[in-house]
Design an enzyme around this catalytic site. Structure first.
Site, PDB file in Angstrom:
ATOM      1  N   ILE A  83       0.946  -1.408  -0.256  1.00 18.20           N
ATOM      2  CA  ILE A  83      -0.156   0.040   0.196  1.00 18.20           C
ATOM      3  C   ILE A  83       1.105   0.961  -0.063  1.00 18.20           C
ATOM      4  CG2 ILE A  83      -2.195   1.460   0.821  1.00 18.20           C
ATOM      5  CD1 ILE A  83      -2.285  -1.618  -0.202  1.00 18.20           C
ATOM      6  N   LYS A  84       0.836   1.990  -0.795  1.00 16.43           N
ATOM      7  CA  LYS A  84       1.336   3.023  -1.554  1.00 16.43           C
ATOM      8  C   LYS A  84       0.686   4.659  -0.645  1.00 16.43           C
ATOM      9  CE  LYS A  84       4.122   5.327  -4.956  1.00 16.43           C
ATOM     10  NZ  LYS A  84       4.180   5.110  -6.481  1.00 16.43           N
TER      11      LYS A  84
END
Length: 219
Positions: A83-84
């Site tokens: 997850i960025k």
């Protein structure tokens, strides 16, 4: 140094994966927007193209919204999805919570040592300092990477440093010399790393020699 390809284009990812030396993919909203599909459709397809970390960026604001979307994106493929998150207070709060949930994170849009420090302190799995954009405003991007690596080693942080906003092969080499863990690179720059004028000359000479030998064999 590990190399990722920075793209959301299926053809580029598929070809890069076949080369052997590309181990993951990073995406962002700008790259996703070029492909005329939803983020979920794109990320789902990418998971079928490469066996490695795939950064999928949250596109909402606010801690609660970020956490909800992060869980949805992660559920697409828990083995590969990272997850960025943006370098903001809410992004860092989400990073901390996702670490507790054992969901890997990539804190992006890092431009300073202080930003890097707090992301590593919040147990970001990956951190993405940007080179090209710093160069654009006259700052020394490689010096930033050197200082981040120094902080990482000094305090034994586990965060892996992803050199991002790569513009050319020289960026990659300089990052490798700092000991940075990963570089995420546009497809064209990755492909261009193979090229050198002396390699081309040597191949031409070999082809000529092979052709000459083949003609002699026919006599």
């Amino acid at each position: 140094m590990i190399l990722f390809v920075d793209t959301a284009n299926f053809d580029e990812i598929s070809e890069a994966a076949s080369w052997g030396f590309v181990k993951g993919v990073t995406t962002n909203p700008s790259l996703i927007a070029k492909e005329n599909l939803t983020q979920k459709e794109i990320i789902t397809k990418i998971t079928k193209l490469i066996d490695g970390p795939i950064s999928a960026e949250v596109t909402v604001n606010g801690y609660d919204n970020m956490l909800k979307q992060a869980k949805e994106l992660f559920s697409i493929d828990p083995k590969h999805i990272v997850i960025k998150l943006p370098m903001t207070i809410d992004g860092l709060r989400t990073c901390k919570k996702l670490h507790e949930l054992k969901i890997p994170t990539n804190v992006t849009l890092c431009f300073s040592e202080s930003q890097a420090l707090i992301a590593m302190e919040n147990n970001a799995t990956y951190l993405s300092p940007f080179l090209g954009r710093l160069d654009d405003i006259g700052q020394n991007s490689i010096e930033l990477i050197e200082k981040i690596m120094c902080i990482k080693k000094q305090y034994n942080y586990d965060t892996k440093i992803i050199c991002a906003s790569i513009r050319n092969a020289n960026h990659i080499v300089k990052c490798a010399l700092t000991g940075a863990d990963i570089a995420t690179v546009p497809f064209k720059v990755l492909k261009g790393m193979v090229n050198h004028s002396l390699t081309d000359i040597g191949l031409k000479q070999f082809d000529e020699a092979i052709e000459k030998t083949a003609k002699l064999a026919k006599k």
